[in-house]
Design a protein around this motif. Structure first.
Motif, PDB file in Angstrom:
ATOM      1  N   PRO A  14     124.983 -18.963  86.868  1.00  0.00           N
ATOM      2  CA  PRO A  14     124.856 -18.035  85.748  1.00  0.00           C
ATOM      3  C   PRO A  14     125.424 -16.659  86.071  1.00  0.00           C
ATOM      4  O   PRO A  14     125.471 -16.241  87.213  1.00  0.00           O
ATOM      5  CB  PRO A  14     123.349 -17.965  85.522  1.00  0.00           C
ATOM      6  N   ALA A  15     125.891 -15.985  85.023  1.00  0.00           N
ATOM      7  CA  ALA A  15     126.385 -14.615  85.182  1.00  0.00           C
ATOM      8  C   ALA A  15     125.476 -13.723  84.351  1.00  0.00           C
ATOM      9  O   ALA A  15     124.432 -13.286  84.808  1.00  0.00           O
ATOM     10  CB  ALA A  15     127.831 -14.523  84.721  1.00  0.00           C
ATOM     11  N   LEU A  16     125.823 -13.495  83.067  1.00  0.00           N
ATOM     12  CA  LEU A  16     124.945 -12.693  82.221  1.00  0.00           C
ATOM     13  C   LEU A  16     123.567 -13.324  82.095  1.00  0.00           C
ATOM     14  O   LEU A  16     122.564 -12.640  82.065  1.00  0.00           O
ATOM     15  CB  LEU A  16     125.555 -12.554  80.822  1.00  0.00           C
ATOM     16  N   SER A  17     123.547 -14.652  82.001  1.00  0.00           N
ATOM     17  CA  SER A  17     122.272 -15.313  81.791  1.00  0.00           C
ATOM     18  C   SER A  17     121.361 -15.250  83.008  1.00  0.00           C
ATOM     19  O   SER A  17     120.219 -15.657  82.954  1.00  0.00           O
ATOM     20  CB  SER A  17     122.503 -16.772  81.393  1.00  0.00           C
ATOM     21  N   MET A  88     135.671 -15.142  75.187  1.00  0.00           N
ATOM     22  CA  MET A  88     134.320 -15.015  75.740  1.00  0.00           C
ATOM     23  C   MET A  88     134.320 -14.223  77.041  1.00  0.00           C
ATOM     24  O   MET A  88     133.345 -13.534  77.356  1.00  0.00           O
ATOM     25  CB  MET A  88     133.705 -16.395  75.935  1.00  0.00           C
ATOM     26  N   ARG A  89     135.399 -14.306  77.801  1.00  0.00           N
ATOM     27  CA  ARG A  89     135.520 -13.447  78.996  1.00  0.00           C
ATOM     28  C   ARG A  89     135.555 -11.983  78.585  1.00  0.00           C
ATOM     29  O   ARG A  89     134.928 -11.130  79.220  1.00  0.00           O
ATOM     30  CB  ARG A  89     136.793 -13.804  79.773  1.00  0.00           C
ATOM     31  N   GLU A  94     132.601  -6.653  77.709  1.00  0.00           N
ATOM     32  CA  GLU A  94     132.068  -5.637  76.801  1.00  0.00           C
ATOM     33  C   GLU A  94     130.549  -5.534  76.940  1.00  0.00           C
ATOM     34  O   GLU A  94     129.991  -4.436  76.905  1.00  0.00           O
ATOM     35  CB  GLU A  94     132.446  -5.961  75.349  1.00  0.00           C
ATOM     36  N   CYS A  95     129.892  -6.664  77.099  1.00  0.00           N
ATOM     37  CA  CYS A  95     128.431  -6.651  77.276  1.00  0.00           C
ATOM     38  C   CYS A  95     128.037  -5.887  78.538  1.00  0.00           C
ATOM     39  O   CYS A  95     127.069  -5.135  78.558  1.00  0.00           O
ATOM     40  CB  CYS A  95     127.898  -8.078  77.328  1.00  0.00           C
ATOM     41  N   ARG A  96     128.807  -6.080  79.600  1.00  0.00           N
ATOM     42  CA  ARG A  96     128.535  -5.358  80.851  1.00  0.00           C
ATOM     43  C   ARG A  96     128.840  -3.875  80.689  1.00  0.00           C
ATOM     44  O   ARG A  96     128.101  -3.017  81.171  1.00  0.00           O
ATOM     45  CB  ARG A  96     129.354  -5.964  81.987  1.00  0.00           C
ATOM     46  N   LYS A  97     129.937  -3.592  80.011  1.00  0.00           N
ATOM     47  CA  LYS A  97     130.347  -2.192  79.801  1.00  0.00           C
ATOM     48  C   LYS A  97     129.267  -1.410  79.048  1.00  0.00           C
ATOM     49  O   LYS A  97     128.972  -0.255  79.380  1.00  0.00           O
ATOM     50  CB  LYS A  97     131.657  -2.169  79.014  1.00  0.00           C
ATOM     51  N   THR A 128     131.726 -17.722  82.171  1.00  0.00           N
ATOM     52  CA  THR A 128     131.093 -16.430  81.880  1.00  0.00           C
ATOM     53  C   THR A 128     129.598 -16.403  82.164  1.00  0.00           C
ATOM     54  O   THR A 128     129.014 -15.322  82.250  1.00  0.00           O
ATOM     55  CB  THR A 128     131.292 -16.060  80.399  1.00  0.00           C
ATOM     56  N   GLY A 129     128.969 -17.574  82.262  1.00  0.00           N
ATOM     57  CA  GLY A 129     127.520 -17.608  82.402  1.00  0.00           C
ATOM     58  C   GLY A 129     126.794 -17.497  81.085  1.00  0.00           C
ATOM     59  O   GLY A 129     125.570 -17.524  81.037  1.00  0.00           O
TER      60      GLY A 129
END
Length: 304
Positions: A14-17, A88-89, A94-97, A128-129
Protein backbone atom coordinates in the motif's frame (compact mmCIF):
# COMPACT_ATOMS: atom_id res chain seq x y z
CA UNK A 1 -20.04 10.16 7.93
CA UNK A 2 -17.17 9.88 5.47
CA UNK A 3 -17.08 6.97 3.06
CA UNK A 4 -13.48 5.83 2.91
CA UNK A 5 -11.62 3.40 0.70
CA UNK A 6 -8.41 2.90 2.60
CA UNK A 7 -7.90 -0.82 3.17
CA UNK A 8 -5.05 -2.25 1.07
CA UNK A 9 -5.57 -4.98 -1.52
CA UNK A 10 -4.27 -8.35 -0.39
CA UNK A 11 -0.75 -8.92 -1.69
CA UNK A 12 -0.31 -5.30 -2.77
CA UNK A 13 2.13 -2.96 -1.12
CA UNK A 14 0.00 0.00 0.00
CA UNK A 15 0.96 3.62 -0.57
CA UNK A 16 -1.78 6.14 0.26
CA UNK A 17 -3.89 3.40 1.75
CA UNK A 18 -1.12 2.67 4.25
CA UNK A 19 -2.06 5.72 6.26
CA UNK A 20 -3.81 4.89 9.48
CA UNK A 21 -7.13 6.59 9.99
CA UNK A 22 -7.69 7.72 13.58
CA UNK A 23 -10.82 6.35 15.22
CA UNK A 24 -12.06 9.88 15.71
CA UNK A 25 -11.11 12.35 12.97
CA UNK A 26 -10.42 15.86 14.19
CA UNK A 27 -11.39 18.85 12.11
CA UNK A 28 -10.22 20.32 9.83
CA UNK A 29 -9.88 17.28 7.53
CA UNK A 30 -8.60 17.21 3.97
CA UNK A 31 -10.66 14.80 1.90
CA UNK A 32 -10.16 13.65 -1.71
CA UNK A 33 -13.01 12.28 -3.82
CA UNK A 34 -11.89 10.32 -6.89
CA UNK A 35 -14.48 9.39 -9.52
CA UNK A 36 -13.59 6.91 -12.29
CA UNK A 37 -16.53 7.69 -14.55
CA UNK A 38 -17.38 6.44 -18.01
CA UNK A 39 -16.63 9.75 -19.75
CA UNK A 40 -13.82 11.13 -17.59
CA UNK A 41 -11.91 10.80 -14.32
CA UNK A 42 -12.45 13.48 -11.71
CA UNK A 43 -10.64 14.58 -8.59
CA UNK A 44 -11.86 16.99 -5.93
CA UNK A 45 -9.88 17.83 -2.81
CA UNK A 46 -11.79 19.61 -0.08
CA UNK A 47 -11.12 20.79 3.43
CA UNK A 48 -13.90 20.07 5.89
CA UNK A 49 -13.71 22.80 8.49
CA UNK A 50 -16.81 21.93 10.49
CA UNK A 51 -19.81 19.61 10.11
CA UNK A 52 -21.72 20.56 6.98
CA UNK A 53 -19.12 23.04 5.75
CA UNK A 54 -16.29 22.51 3.29
CA UNK A 55 -14.02 24.42 0.95
CA UNK A 56 -12.84 23.05 -2.38
CA UNK A 57 -9.05 23.33 -2.55
CA UNK A 58 -8.43 21.63 -5.89
CA UNK A 59 -10.53 20.24 -8.70
CA UNK A 60 -9.50 18.53 -11.93
CA UNK A 61 -11.09 16.50 -14.72
CA UNK A 62 -8.99 14.09 -16.76
CA UNK A 63 -10.03 13.20 -20.35
CA UNK A 64 -10.02 9.41 -20.13
CA UNK A 65 -13.20 7.91 -21.61
CA UNK A 66 -13.43 4.50 -19.96
CA UNK A 67 -16.73 3.85 -21.71
CA UNK A 68 -15.11 4.01 -25.15
CA UNK A 69 -15.33 0.51 -26.68
CA UNK A 70 -16.24 -0.95 -23.28
CA UNK A 71 -19.99 -0.72 -23.82
CA UNK A 72 -19.59 -2.50 -27.17
CA UNK A 73 -16.98 -5.14 -26.33
CA UNK A 74 -17.64 -5.68 -22.63
CA UNK A 75 -13.93 -5.14 -21.88
CA UNK A 76 -11.72 -2.18 -20.96
CA UNK A 77 -9.18 -1.61 -23.71
CA UNK A 78 -5.46 -1.88 -22.93
CA UNK A 79 -5.10 1.75 -23.98
CA UNK A 80 -7.75 2.90 -21.51
CA UNK A 81 -6.25 0.86 -18.67
CA UNK A 82 -2.83 2.38 -19.35
CA UNK A 83 -4.24 5.92 -19.53
CA UNK A 84 -6.24 5.44 -16.33
CA UNK A 85 -3.26 4.17 -14.35
CA UNK A 86 -1.23 7.15 -15.57
CA UNK A 87 -3.92 9.56 -14.36
CA UNK A 88 -4.15 7.77 -11.01
CA UNK A 89 -0.42 8.34 -10.52
CA UNK A 90 -1.03 12.06 -11.05
CA UNK A 91 -3.95 11.96 -8.62
CA UNK A 92 -1.80 10.27 -5.98
CA UNK A 93 0.79 13.05 -6.33
CA UNK A 94 -1.90 15.72 -5.92
CA UNK A 95 -3.23 14.00 -2.80
CA UNK A 96 0.27 14.02 -1.30
CA UNK A 97 0.85 17.61 -2.36
CA UNK A 98 -2.32 18.76 -0.58
CA UNK A 99 -1.63 16.51 2.40
CA UNK A 100 -4.93 14.69 2.09
CA UNK A 101 -6.02 12.91 5.27
CA UNK A 102 -8.60 10.53 3.80
CA UNK A 103 -9.93 9.71 0.38
CA UNK A 104 -12.59 7.75 -1.43
CA UNK A 105 -12.10 6.32 -4.94
CA UNK A 106 -15.04 4.80 -6.79
CA UNK A 107 -15.67 3.45 -10.30
CA UNK A 108 -19.07 3.39 -11.99
CA UNK A 109 -20.79 1.75 -14.96
CA UNK A 110 -17.95 1.33 -17.51
CA UNK A 111 -15.70 -0.43 -14.98
CA UNK A 112 -18.64 -2.16 -13.32
CA UNK A 113 -19.66 -3.83 -16.59
CA UNK A 114 -16.17 -4.68 -17.89
CA UNK A 115 -15.22 -8.35 -17.70
CA UNK A 116 -11.57 -7.40 -17.06
CA UNK A 117 -12.34 -4.76 -14.40
CA UNK A 118 -10.18 -6.52 -11.83
CA UNK A 119 -7.10 -6.05 -14.01
CA UNK A 120 -7.57 -2.28 -13.80
CA UNK A 121 -8.32 -2.27 -10.07
CA UNK A 122 -5.24 -4.35 -9.25
CA UNK A 123 -2.91 -2.34 -11.48
CA UNK A 124 -4.06 0.90 -9.85
CA UNK A 125 -3.51 -0.62 -6.40
CA UNK A 126 -0.06 -1.99 -7.30
CA UNK A 127 1.03 1.31 -8.86
CA UNK A 128 -0.43 3.85 -6.43
CA UNK A 129 -1.73 1.97 -3.40
CA UNK A 130 -5.19 3.44 -4.03
CA UNK A 131 -7.94 0.87 -3.68
CA UNK A 132 -10.82 1.67 -6.00
CA UNK A 133 -14.30 0.52 -5.03
CA UNK A 134 -16.75 -0.47 -7.76
CA UNK A 135 -20.19 0.75 -6.74
CA UNK A 136 -23.60 -0.44 -7.97
CA UNK A 137 -26.05 1.91 -9.65
CA UNK A 138 -28.11 2.23 -6.47
CA UNK A 139 -25.10 3.49 -4.51
CA UNK A 140 -24.19 5.85 -7.34
CA UNK A 141 -27.71 7.32 -7.13
CA UNK A 142 -27.48 7.66 -3.36
CA UNK A 143 -24.17 9.51 -3.51
CA UNK A 144 -25.44 11.82 -6.26
CA UNK A 145 -28.50 12.66 -4.18
CA UNK A 146 -26.48 13.33 -1.02
CA UNK A 147 -23.96 15.46 -2.89
CA UNK A 148 -26.57 17.60 -4.60
CA UNK A 149 -28.98 17.99 -1.71
CA UNK A 150 -26.05 19.21 0.34
CA UNK A 151 -25.62 22.12 -2.07
CA UNK A 152 -29.20 23.45 -1.98
CA UNK A 153 -30.95 25.40 0.71
CA UNK A 154 -33.80 23.48 2.35
CA UNK A 155 -36.51 25.74 0.88
CA UNK A 156 -38.41 23.06 -1.09
CA UNK A 157 -39.55 19.65 0.06
CA UNK A 158 -39.55 17.72 -3.23
CA UNK A 159 -36.69 17.34 -5.69
CA UNK A 160 -36.27 15.26 -8.82
CA UNK A 161 -32.51 14.95 -9.29
CA UNK A 162 -31.29 14.04 -12.79
CA UNK A 163 -27.69 13.12 -13.50
CA UNK A 164 -26.79 12.17 -17.08
CA UNK A 165 -23.36 10.61 -17.02
CA UNK A 166 -21.32 8.72 -19.56
CA UNK A 167 -22.55 5.20 -18.80
CA UNK A 168 -25.82 5.74 -16.97
CA UNK A 169 -28.46 8.29 -16.12
CA UNK A 170 -29.63 8.56 -12.53
CA UNK A 171 -33.16 9.72 -11.71
CA UNK A 172 -33.76 10.25 -8.00
CA UNK A 173 -36.95 11.43 -6.32
CA UNK A 174 -36.50 12.92 -2.85
CA UNK A 175 -38.88 14.25 -0.25
CA UNK A 176 -37.76 16.39 2.66
CA UNK A 177 -34.16 15.40 1.84
CA UNK A 178 -34.94 11.69 1.99
CA UNK A 179 -34.61 9.43 -1.06
CA UNK A 180 -38.05 8.09 -2.03
CA UNK A 181 -37.11 6.39 -5.30
CA UNK A 182 -33.92 6.01 -7.28
CA UNK A 183 -33.33 4.60 -10.74
CA UNK A 184 -30.01 4.01 -12.47
CA UNK A 185 -30.75 3.76 -16.20
CA UNK A 186 -28.48 2.43 -18.99
CA UNK A 187 -28.83 5.74 -20.82
CA UNK A 188 -25.45 7.43 -20.42
CA UNK A 189 -24.40 9.70 -23.26
CA UNK A 190 -21.21 7.75 -24.05
CA UNK A 191 -23.07 4.43 -23.96
CA UNK A 192 -25.67 5.71 -26.43
CA UNK A 193 -23.01 7.07 -28.76
CA UNK A 194 -21.15 3.76 -28.65
CA UNK A 195 -24.27 1.74 -29.46
CA UNK A 196 -25.74 4.20 -31.94
CA UNK A 197 -22.77 5.55 -33.91
CA UNK A 198 -24.65 7.94 -36.20
CA UNK A 199 -23.68 9.71 -39.36
CA UNK A 200 -22.24 13.19 -39.17
CA UNK A 201 -24.64 14.99 -39.36
CA UNK A 202 -27.35 12.69 -38.09
CA UNK A 203 -29.84 11.16 -40.52
CA UNK A 204 -33.50 11.44 -39.52
CA UNK A 205 -33.88 7.65 -39.45
CA UNK A 206 -30.92 7.34 -37.06
CA UNK A 207 -32.40 10.06 -34.87
CA UNK A 208 -35.75 8.26 -34.76
CA UNK A 209 -34.14 4.94 -33.77
CA UNK A 210 -32.17 6.61 -30.99
CA UNK A 211 -35.25 8.49 -29.78
CA UNK A 212 -37.39 5.34 -29.73
CA UNK A 213 -34.74 3.40 -27.78
CA UNK A 214 -34.47 6.13 -25.14
CA UNK A 215 -38.26 6.39 -24.82
CA UNK A 216 -38.69 2.61 -24.52
CA UNK A 217 -36.01 2.33 -21.84
CA UNK A 218 -37.49 5.17 -19.80
CA UNK A 219 -40.99 3.70 -20.05
CA UNK A 220 -39.72 0.38 -18.74
CA UNK A 221 -37.73 1.84 -15.83
CA UNK A 222 -39.83 4.81 -14.79
CA UNK A 223 -43.36 3.41 -15.14
CA UNK A 224 -43.77 3.32 -11.36
CA UNK A 225 -42.34 6.80 -10.74
CA UNK A 226 -44.97 9.27 -9.55
CA UNK A 227 -43.76 12.86 -9.32
CA UNK A 228 -45.63 15.13 -6.87
CA UNK A 229 -46.94 18.44 -8.13
CA UNK A 230 -44.54 21.42 -7.78
CA UNK A 231 -41.49 19.16 -7.58
CA UNK A 232 -38.29 21.05 -8.35
CA UNK A 233 -36.16 19.40 -11.03
CA UNK A 234 -32.44 19.59 -10.23
CA UNK A 235 -29.90 18.60 -12.88
CA UNK A 236 -26.20 17.86 -12.60
CA UNK A 237 -23.21 16.45 -14.53
CA UNK A 238 -21.59 17.54 -17.78
CA UNK A 239 -24.46 17.32 -20.27
CA UNK A 240 -26.82 19.46 -18.23
CA UNK A 241 -24.13 21.97 -17.33
CA UNK A 242 -23.17 22.31 -21.00
CA UNK A 243 -26.82 22.85 -22.02
CA UNK A 244 -27.24 25.57 -19.40
CA UNK A 245 -24.00 27.26 -20.52
CA UNK A 246 -25.33 27.27 -24.09
CA UNK A 247 -28.65 28.66 -22.87
CA UNK A 248 -27.16 31.44 -20.73
CA UNK A 249 -24.06 32.05 -22.87
CA UNK A 250 -22.11 32.13 -19.61
CA UNK A 251 -19.65 29.89 -17.82
CA UNK A 252 -21.42 27.54 -15.41
CA UNK A 253 -19.67 28.93 -12.33
CA UNK A 254 -20.37 32.53 -13.33
CA UNK A 255 -23.99 32.14 -14.45
CA UNK A 256 -26.56 33.44 -11.98
CA UNK A 257 -29.52 31.84 -13.74
CA UNK A 258 -28.71 28.14 -13.92
CA UNK A 259 -32.00 27.08 -15.51
CA UNK A 260 -33.20 25.82 -18.88
CA UNK A 261 -36.72 25.09 -20.10
CA UNK A 262 -37.92 21.93 -21.82
CA UNK A 263 -38.84 23.99 -24.87
CA UNK A 264 -35.29 25.32 -25.07
CA UNK A 265 -33.82 21.82 -24.71
CA UNK A 266 -36.02 20.55 -27.54
CA UNK A 267 -35.05 23.52 -29.68
CA UNK A 268 -31.37 22.79 -29.16
CA UNK A 269 -31.93 19.13 -30.05
CA UNK A 270 -33.53 20.15 -33.35
CA UNK A 271 -30.55 22.39 -34.07
CA UNK A 272 -27.86 19.92 -33.06
CA UNK A 273 -29.23 16.91 -34.93
CA UNK A 274 -28.74 18.79 -38.21
CA UNK A 275 -25.19 19.87 -37.39
CA UNK A 276 -21.85 18.17 -37.87
CA UNK A 277 -19.50 17.66 -34.96
CA UNK A 278 -17.32 20.57 -36.03
CA UNK A 279 -20.37 22.81 -36.37
CA UNK A 280 -21.50 21.99 -32.81
CA UNK A 281 -18.03 22.79 -31.52
CA UNK A 282 -17.94 26.13 -33.34
CA UNK A 283 -21.56 27.18 -32.79
CA UNK A 284 -21.79 26.38 -29.09
CA UNK A 285 -18.15 26.71 -28.02
CA UNK A 286 -18.00 23.11 -26.83
CA UNK A 287 -14.99 20.90 -26.32
CA UNK A 288 -14.88 18.17 -28.98
CA UNK A 289 -15.44 15.40 -26.42
CA UNK A 290 -18.57 17.13 -25.11
CA UNK A 291 -19.83 17.95 -28.60
CA UNK A 292 -19.63 14.25 -29.50
CA UNK A 293 -22.17 13.24 -26.86
CA UNK A 294 -24.26 16.30 -26.01
CA UNK A 295 -27.07 15.45 -28.44
CA UNK A 296 -27.47 11.99 -26.90
CA UNK A 297 -27.52 13.43 -23.38
CA UNK A 298 -29.96 16.20 -24.34
CA UNK A 299 -32.35 13.63 -25.82
CA UNK A 300 -32.34 11.64 -22.57
CA UNK A 301 -33.01 14.80 -20.54
CA UNK A 302 -35.86 15.81 -22.84
CA UNK A 303 -37.54 12.41 -22.57
CA UNK A 304 -37.25 12.31 -18.77
Amino acid sequence: MLALTLSPVKGVKPALSKRKVPKKLELPIRFAAIDLGSNSLKLRISEITEPGKHETLYEEKYPVRLGHETFQTGKLSGENIKATVKVMREIEKECRKFKVDVFSAVATSAVREASNRQALILEIAETTGIEVGIIPGSEESRLIALGNLGEVAPTRQDYLIIDIGGGSAEVILTNDFNIIQEHSLPLGAVRLREHYAPSDPLHQQEFDILHDQIAATLKNYLKILTIPQDTLCYGCAGTIRALIEINTEENWKEAENKTISLARINGLIEQMKRMTLSQRVKKFGLEKRRAEIILHGAMVLSEI
